[in-house]
Design a protein around this motif. Structure first.
Motif, PDB file in Angstrom:
ATOM      1  N   HIS A  40       0.854  -1.196   0.000  1.00  0.00           N
ATOM      2  CA  HIS A  40       0.000   0.000   0.000  1.00  0.00           C
ATOM      3  C   HIS A  40       0.885   1.240   0.000  1.00  0.00           C
ATOM      4  CE1 HIS A  40      -2.961   2.772   2.316  1.00  0.00           C
ATOM      5  NE2 HIS A  40      -2.984   3.017   1.034  1.00  0.00           N
ATOM      6  N   LEU A  41       0.902   1.931  -1.137  1.00  0.00           N
ATOM      7  CA  LEU A  41       1.634   3.197  -1.236  1.00  0.00           C
ATOM      8  C   LEU A  41       0.704   4.285  -0.730  1.00  0.00           C
ATOM      9  CD1 LEU A  41       3.208   2.710  -4.778  1.00  0.00           C
ATOM     10  CD2 LEU A  41       4.265   2.294  -2.537  1.00  0.00           C
ATOM     11  N   SER A  42       1.019   4.836   0.431  1.00  0.00           N
ATOM     12  CA  SER A  42       0.100   5.784   1.057  1.00  0.00           C
ATOM     13  C   SER A  42       0.683   7.186   1.103  1.00  0.00           C
ATOM     14  CB  SER A  42      -0.260   5.318   2.472  1.00  0.00           C
ATOM     15  OG  SER A  42       0.892   5.349   3.290  1.00  0.00           O
ATOM     16  N   GLY A  43      -0.210   8.138   1.001  1.00  0.00           N
ATOM     17  CA  GLY A  43       0.180   9.540   1.084  1.00  0.00           C
ATOM     18  C   GLY A  43      -1.051  10.391   1.321  1.00  0.00           C
ATOM     19  N   SER A  44      -0.822  11.613   1.728  1.00  0.00           N
ATOM     20  CA  SER A  44      -1.940  12.530   1.990  1.00  0.00           C
ATOM     21  C   SER A  44      -2.566  12.980   0.670  1.00  0.00           C
ATOM     22  CB  SER A  44      -1.447  13.753   2.756  1.00  0.00           C
ATOM     23  OG  SER A  44      -0.619  14.546   1.915  1.00  0.00           O
ATOM     24  N   PHE A  45      -3.782  13.451   0.759  1.00  0.00           N
ATOM     25  CA  PHE A  45      -4.473  13.976  -0.420  1.00  0.00           C
ATOM     26  C   PHE A  45      -3.652  15.092  -1.054  1.00  0.00           C
ATOM     27  CE2 PHE A  45      -7.275  16.966  -2.561  1.00  0.00           C
ATOM     28  CZ  PHE A  45      -7.961  16.124  -3.415  1.00  0.00           C
ATOM     29  N   GLU A  46      -3.082  15.946  -0.226  1.00  0.00           N
ATOM     30  CA  GLU A  46      -2.310  17.079  -0.738  1.00  0.00           C
ATOM     31  C   GLU A  46      -1.084  16.617  -1.532  1.00  0.00           C
ATOM     32  OE1 GLU A  46      -5.053  18.116   2.219  1.00  0.00           O
ATOM     33  OE2 GLU A  46      -3.329  16.788   2.520  1.00  0.00           O
ATOM     34  N   VAL A  47      -0.372  15.645  -0.994  1.00  0.00           N
ATOM     35  CA  VAL A  47       0.828  15.144  -1.679  1.00  0.00           C
ATOM     36  C   VAL A  47       0.448  14.476  -2.999  1.00  0.00           C
ATOM     37  CG1 VAL A  47       2.677  13.414  -1.560  1.00  0.00           C
ATOM     38  CG2 VAL A  47       2.239  14.910   0.396  1.00  0.00           C
ATOM     39  N   ILE A  48      -0.561  13.602  -2.966  1.00  0.00           N
ATOM     40  CA  ILE A  48      -0.961  12.875  -4.175  1.00  0.00           C
ATOM     41  C   ILE A  48      -1.517  13.837  -5.227  1.00  0.00           C
ATOM     42  CG2 ILE A  48      -2.467  11.084  -5.123  1.00  0.00           C
ATOM     43  CD1 ILE A  48      -0.391   9.867  -3.283  1.00  0.00           C
ATOM     44  N   SER A  49      -2.371  14.771  -4.815  1.00  0.00           N
ATOM     45  CA  SER A  49      -2.929  15.707  -5.800  1.00  0.00           C
ATOM     46  C   SER A  49      -1.830  16.585  -6.391  1.00  0.00           C
ATOM     47  CB  SER A  49      -4.053  16.553  -5.199  1.00  0.00           C
ATOM     48  OG  SER A  49      -3.579  17.349  -4.138  1.00  0.00           O
ATOM     49  N   GLY A  50      -0.837  16.947  -5.590  1.00  0.00           N
ATOM     50  CA  GLY A  50       0.299  17.711  -6.107  1.00  0.00           C
ATOM     51  C   GLY A  50       1.071  16.923  -7.151  1.00  0.00           C
ATOM     52  N   ARG A  51       1.249  15.638  -6.926  1.00  0.00           N
ATOM     53  CA  ARG A  51       1.926  14.778  -7.903  1.00  0.00           C
ATOM     54  C   ARG A  51       1.133  14.700  -9.201  1.00  0.00           C
ATOM     55  NH1 ARG A  51       4.204   9.234  -5.552  1.00  0.00           N
ATOM     56  NH2 ARG A  51       6.084  10.037  -4.585  1.00  0.00           N
ATOM     57  N   LEU A  52      -0.193  14.539  -9.074  1.00  0.00           N
ATOM     58  CA  LEU A  52      -1.029  14.439 -10.272  1.00  0.00           C
ATOM     59  C   LEU A  52      -0.974  15.712 -11.108  1.00  0.00           C
ATOM     60  CD1 LEU A  52      -4.213  12.576  -8.983  1.00  0.00           C
ATOM     61  CD2 LEU A  52      -2.456  11.713 -10.526  1.00  0.00           C
ATOM     62  N   LEU A  53      -0.932  16.850 -10.443  1.00  0.00           N
ATOM     63  CA  LEU A  53      -0.869  18.118 -11.175  1.00  0.00           C
ATOM     64  C   LEU A  53       0.409  18.244 -11.989  1.00  0.00           C
ATOM     65  CD1 LEU A  53      -2.326  20.583  -8.505  1.00  0.00           C
ATOM     66  CD2 LEU A  53      -3.399  19.864 -10.660  1.00  0.00           C
ATOM     67  N   LYS A  54       1.481  17.599 -11.532  1.00  0.00           N
ATOM     68  CA  LYS A  54       2.772  17.669 -12.226  1.00  0.00           C
ATOM     69  C   LYS A  54       2.881  16.659 -13.372  1.00  0.00           C
ATOM     70  CE  LYS A  54       5.188  19.197  -8.092  1.00  0.00           C
ATOM     71  NZ  LYS A  54       6.119  18.800  -7.040  1.00  0.00           N
ATOM     72  N   ARG A  55       1.987  15.687 -13.424  1.00  0.00           N
ATOM     73  CA  ARG A  55       2.076  14.645 -14.455  1.00  0.00           C
ATOM     74  C   ARG A  55       1.659  15.193 -15.809  1.00  0.00           C
ATOM     75  NH1 ARG A  55      -0.682   9.210 -12.195  1.00  0.00           N
ATOM     76  NH2 ARG A  55       0.402   8.220 -13.904  1.00  0.00           N
ATOM     77  N   GLU A  56       2.382  14.782 -16.835  1.00  0.00           N
ATOM     78  CA  GLU A  56       2.025  15.168 -18.195  1.00  0.00           C
ATOM     79  C   GLU A  56       1.393  13.975 -18.892  1.00  0.00           C
ATOM     80  OE1 GLU A  56       5.042  17.138 -20.446  1.00  0.00           O
ATOM     81  OE2 GLU A  56       5.837  18.122 -18.665  1.00  0.00           O
ATOM     82  N   GLY A  57       0.390  14.255 -19.704  1.00  0.00           N
ATOM     83  CA  GLY A  57      -0.233  13.195 -20.472  1.00  0.00           C
ATOM     84  C   GLY A  57      -1.142  12.291 -19.661  1.00  0.00           C
ATOM     85  N   HIS A  58      -1.489  12.673 -18.451  1.00  0.00           N
ATOM     86  CA  HIS A  58      -2.372  11.868 -17.610  1.00  0.00           C
ATOM     87  C   HIS A  58      -3.365  12.810 -16.971  1.00  0.00           C
ATOM     88  CE1 HIS A  58      -3.772   9.261 -14.353  1.00  0.00           C
ATOM     89  NE2 HIS A  58      -3.270   8.258 -15.044  1.00  0.00           N
ATOM     90  N   PHE A  59      -4.629  12.554 -17.209  1.00  0.00           N
ATOM     91  CA  PHE A  59      -5.655  13.460 -16.715  1.00  0.00           C
ATOM     92  C   PHE A  59      -6.507  12.768 -15.665  1.00  0.00           C
ATOM     93  CE2 PHE A  59     -10.067  14.952 -16.998  1.00  0.00           C
ATOM     94  CZ  PHE A  59      -9.881  16.260 -16.614  1.00  0.00           C
ATOM     95  N   MET A  60      -6.603  13.385 -14.519  1.00  0.00           N
ATOM     96  CA  MET A  60      -7.509  12.881 -13.485  1.00  0.00           C
ATOM     97  C   MET A  60      -8.116  14.079 -12.780  1.00  0.00           C
ATOM     98  SD  MET A  60      -6.996  10.070 -10.600  1.00  0.00           S
ATOM     99  CE  MET A  60      -8.445   9.327  -9.926  1.00  0.00           C
ATOM    100  N   PRO A  61      -9.424  14.255 -12.917  1.00  0.00           N
ATOM    101  CA  PRO A  61     -10.077  15.382 -12.252  1.00  0.00           C
ATOM    102  C   PRO A  61      -9.935  15.289 -10.734  1.00  0.00           C
ATOM    103  CG  PRO A  61     -11.575  14.318 -13.813  1.00  0.00           C
ATOM    104  CD  PRO A  61     -10.366  13.449 -13.677  1.00  0.00           C
ATOM    105  N   PRO A  62      -9.769  16.427 -10.066  1.00  0.00           N
ATOM    106  CA  PRO A  62      -9.620  16.412  -8.605  1.00  0.00           C
ATOM    107  C   PRO A  62     -10.756  15.695  -7.874  1.00  0.00           C
ATOM    108  CG  PRO A  62      -9.223  18.614  -9.481  1.00  0.00           C
ATOM    109  CD  PRO A  62      -9.710  17.772 -10.616  1.00  0.00           C
ATOM    110  N   GLU A  63     -11.977  15.775  -8.404  1.00  0.00           N
ATOM    111  CA  GLU A  63     -13.098  15.111  -7.722  1.00  0.00           C
ATOM    112  C   GLU A  63     -12.966  13.597  -7.772  1.00  0.00           C
ATOM    113  OE1 GLU A  63     -14.620  16.189 -11.893  1.00  0.00           O
ATOM    114  OE2 GLU A  63     -13.502  17.218 -10.331  1.00  0.00           O
ATOM    115  N   LEU A  64     -12.310  13.064  -8.801  1.00  0.00           N
ATOM    116  CA  LEU A  64     -12.102  11.618  -8.843  1.00  0.00           C
ATOM    117  C   LEU A  64     -11.073  11.182  -7.806  1.00  0.00           C
ATOM    118  CD1 LEU A  64     -12.214  10.599 -12.607  1.00  0.00           C
ATOM    119  CD2 LEU A  64     -13.930  10.278 -10.846  1.00  0.00           C
ATOM    120  N   LEU A  65     -10.022  11.981  -7.618  1.00  0.00           N
ATOM    121  CA  LEU A  65      -9.044  11.653  -6.585  1.00  0.00           C
ATOM    122  C   LEU A  65      -9.704  11.704  -5.205  1.00  0.00           C
ATOM    123  CD1 LEU A  65      -6.184  10.951  -5.709  1.00  0.00           C
ATOM    124  CD2 LEU A  65      -5.693  13.405  -5.622  1.00  0.00           C
TER     125      LEU A  65
END
Length: 158
Positions: free
Chosen positions: A94-119
């Protein structure tokens, strides 16, 4: 008309394709998880070392992956096949992290889209592994080398 094996959710940008697609996919996970269980069981039985990456957010989903359809209350449809109990040893990482850390990582990803409400929905759905599940929890705050080293060390002890 027979039920289709695949579904295309289409529309213009902002119409909700990702949200609708993700919610539809979450409704139909059981047969998919049963298929993954069968693949894992087959590959492990043939001596292969297997790594599977999937969200498996609910304990029921992880139970299906380890025990197949007979290990949980939710049943898979298998026409013409006899039910059999086929369980395997699976280490859940289980790779665990806070919502803030994970959402920050997603914002930096290129070519991968995930709306914040899905996270947010995934965090709300998450049932972290707990005893008696065979698992380790590793913080995503560690670097990848540390994560791999922790997993490898755990495998040596098992």
């Amino acid at each position: 008309m027979a039920a289709p094996g695949a579904l295309l959710v289409m529309g213009v940008s902002g119409s909700g394709k990702s949200t609708v697609g993700a919610l539809l996919a979450s409704e139909d996970r059981i047969p998919w998880l049963c298929n993954l269980h069968d693949i894992l069981l087959r590959d492990v039985a043939s001596g292969q070392r297997v790594v599977l990456a999937c969200s498996a957010l609910k304990k029921t989903y992880r139970d299906i992956l380890t025990q197949g359809k007979d290990g949980v209350a939710l049943k898979c449809e298998e026409s013409g096949k006899e039910a059999k109990q086929a369980e395997m040893q699976l280490l859940v990482v289980h790779l665990s992290g806070s919502f803030e850390v994970i959402s920050g990582r997603l914002l930096k990803r290129e070519g991968h889209f995930m709306p914040p409400e899905l996270l947010q929905s995934q965090f709300e759905t998450l049932e972290p592994p707990a005893a008696p599940e065979n698992f380790i929890q590793i913080s995503v705050d560690k670097n990848v080398s540390e994560i791999i080293a922790t997993i490898m060390e755990t495998l040596k002890m098992k």
